[in-house]
Enzyme design. Structure first.
Site, mmCIF file in Angstrom:
data_model
loop_
_atom_site.group_PDB
_atom_site.id
_atom_site.type_symbol
_atom_site.label_atom_id
_atom_site.label_comp_id
_atom_site.label_asym_id
_atom_site.label_seq_id
_atom_site.Cartn_x
_atom_site.Cartn_y
_atom_site.Cartn_z
ATOM 1 N N ARG A 83 58.647 69.368 38.221
ATOM 2 C CA ARG A 83 57.296 69.330 38.799
ATOM 3 C C ARG A 83 56.360 70.286 38.062
ATOM 4 O O ARG A 83 55.169 69.997 37.886
ATOM 5 C CB ARG A 83 57.355 69.657 40.294
ATOM 6 N N LYS A 185 50.698 70.827 41.421
ATOM 7 C CA LYS A 185 50.623 72.114 42.117
ATOM 8 C C LYS A 185 49.607 72.987 41.379
ATOM 9 O O LYS A 185 49.936 74.021 40.782
ATOM 10 C CB LYS A 185 52.010 72.756 42.202
ATOM 11 N N GLU A 221 48.644 65.677 54.436
ATOM 12 C CA GLU A 221 49.576 66.792 54.537
ATOM 13 C C GLU A 221 48.878 67.999 55.120
ATOM 14 O O GLU A 221 47.680 67.967 55.405
ATOM 15 C CB GLU A 221 50.208 67.107 53.180
HETATM 16 N N1 PLP Z 1 52.401 70.363 50.060
HETATM 17 C C1 PLP Z 1 51.759 71.399 49.532
HETATM 18 C C2 PLP Z 1 50.286 71.331 49.393
HETATM 19 C C3 PLP Z 1 52.484 72.523 49.090
HETATM 20 O O1 PLP Z 1 51.866 73.572 48.550
HETATM 21 C C4 PLP Z 1 53.885 72.535 49.250
HETATM 22 C C5 PLP Z 1 54.670 73.679 48.789
HETATM 23 O O2 PLP Z 1 55.167 73.749 47.741
HETATM 24 C C6 PLP Z 1 54.512 71.411 49.807
HETATM 25 C C7 PLP Z 1 53.740 70.353 50.201
HETATM 26 C C8 PLP Z 1 56.000 71.355 49.943
HETATM 27 O O3 PLP Z 1 56.642 71.240 48.705
HETATM 28 P P1 PLP Z 1 58.110 71.790 48.489
HETATM 29 O O4 PLP Z 1 58.933 71.185 49.547
HETATM 30 O O5 PLP Z 1 58.476 71.325 47.124
HETATM 31 O O6 PLP Z 1 58.032 73.270 48.596
HETATM 32 C C1 COI Z 2 55.784 76.782 48.865
HETATM 33 O O1 COI Z 2 56.183 76.213 49.873
HETATM 34 O O2 COI Z 2 56.544 77.378 48.116
HETATM 35 C C2 COI Z 2 54.383 76.764 48.493
HETATM 36 O O3 COI Z 2 54.104 76.904 47.339
HETATM 37 C C3 COI Z 2 53.396 76.586 49.560
HETATM 38 C C4 COI Z 2 52.413 77.679 49.747
HETATM 39 C C5 COI Z 2 52.985 79.026 49.974
HETATM 40 C C6 COI Z 2 51.323 77.643 48.752
#
Ligand code: PLP
Ligand code: COI
Length: 339
Positions: A83, A185, A221
């Protein structure tokens, strides 16, 4: 192994400085020069840098856990590496090769091993950053880049641990637009969410639920996590149509729900109305883990979900996930790697 003497049970999701961090830079052709571990602290950067002027920056969020096998482990680290590369491409930055990404994370965690909290009392949060650090004036990609990794021991993301969240659906703001950068991200997505978040918090809500920008019919989300809605034996989550972050926890929860709980899982357009009358609603993410949602406010009406209690399926999914992450249960999907 010696562990730092921190008050682990008081940790929230804050910056708790560790010993060291990693920095690498590219040359002017975008090739990575060897990086190094340096003491944790401030960095210096050009006032004309791409990141400061045009938001050319991305990040990742990863946790290292102390496990029941008395070792330090990562959860699906290669997915973060992938990612990170995809996000880099979207904002025109040279990707960090996936093996270099993984090796660097290992190197930084090794150098800060004693900051990984004891099992079940938090995690070492790992924050890789990639940004345009070289100078630009016209709107264009920066001439050179920095890859930085810092770490911080953390506890629960939301105050109060895993008590059900109280969220506000906004129609006043969007987090991301179709065909924008919502599925990367990219740091700009998070600056877009700060003001709506500030307004929601001032009214006593924990966070914001964003709707799709095109017609505001479907949920997208939360500012920092993906959304799920359960009705009977059907678990739905918004499909990845371009403006939603493809969460690694989301992907894992879909698999666990299907394979371990026998639920029907659907990645689909999820109507707000449907979520407001669901049996259980929860959000997922590295920082938030699996977190129940107990109340959703929309259009001056409050909708209580599952009597504002954590639902059984939410609890099972959370336990399945954290069981694997701490190696208390077998890693049958091959999601765990160790330091
Ligand atoms: N959505 C957003 C906007 C986020 O910042 C995150 C965090 O990383 C997620 C979803 C969840 O992603 P992950 O499960 O890969 O941490
Ligand atoms: C995460 O879940 O690691 C994220 O990056 C989300 C947030 C803290 C920005």
């Amino acid at each position: 192994m010696k562990i730092q003497n921190l008050d682990w049970d008081q940790l929230g999701f804050n910056v708790n400085p560790s010993r060291s961090m990693f920095i690498a830079e590219t040359d002017e052709d975008g090739n990575w020069k060897p990086g190094k571990i340096v003491p944790y602290g401030n960095i210096s950067i050009s006032p004309a840098s791409g990141v400061l002027n045009y938001g050319q920056g991305i990040f990742e969020g990863i946790k290292a856990f102390r496990s029941a096998k008395d070792r330090i482990v990562f959860f699906r680290l290669e997915e973060n590496a992938k990612r990170f590369a995809a996000s880099a491409a979207r904002v025109v930055m040279p990707p960090v090769p996936q093996q270099l990404f993984i090796d660097t994370i290992h190197e930084v965690v090794k150098a800060n091993e004693d900051y990984v909290p004891p099992i079940g009392r938090g995690a070492l949060y790992i924050r890789p950053l990639l940004c345009g650090s070289g100078p630009v004036l016209g709107v264009s990609p920066a001439p050179s880049y920095s890859f930085i990794v810092f770490v911080s021991p953390v506890g629960p993301y939301f105050k109060g641990g895993v008590k059900p969240l109280n969220l506000l659906v906004t129609k006043d703001y969007h987090r991301a637009a179709p065909k924008g950068i919502g599925n990367a991200k990219a740091i700009g997505n998070y600056s877009a969410s700060l003001y709506p978040q500030r307004l929601a918090k001032a009214r006593g809500y924990d966070e914001v639920i964003y709707l799709n920008a095109a017609n505001e019919k479907f949920v997208e989300e939360v500012g920092s996590a993906n959304l799920f809605s359960l009705k009977g034996k059907v678990l739905k989550t918004p499909r990845l149509a371009g403006s939603i972050l493809p969460g690694i926890t989301r992907m894992s929860v879909l698999r666990l729900a299907k394979d371990k709980l026998g639920l029907k899982v659907e990645e689909t357009d999820l109507e707000l109305e449907e979520m407001l009358t669901a049996d259980e609603v929860f959000c997922t993410g590295t920082a938030v883990v699996v977190c129940p949602i107990g109340r959703i406010a929309f259009d001056a009406e409050e909708h209580v979900i599952n009597q504002n209690k954590m639902g059984e399926v939410t609890r099972e999914l959370r336990n399945l996930l954290t069981g694997i992450q701490t190696e208390r249960t077998p890693d049958e999907f091959g999601w765990i790697t160790s330091l």
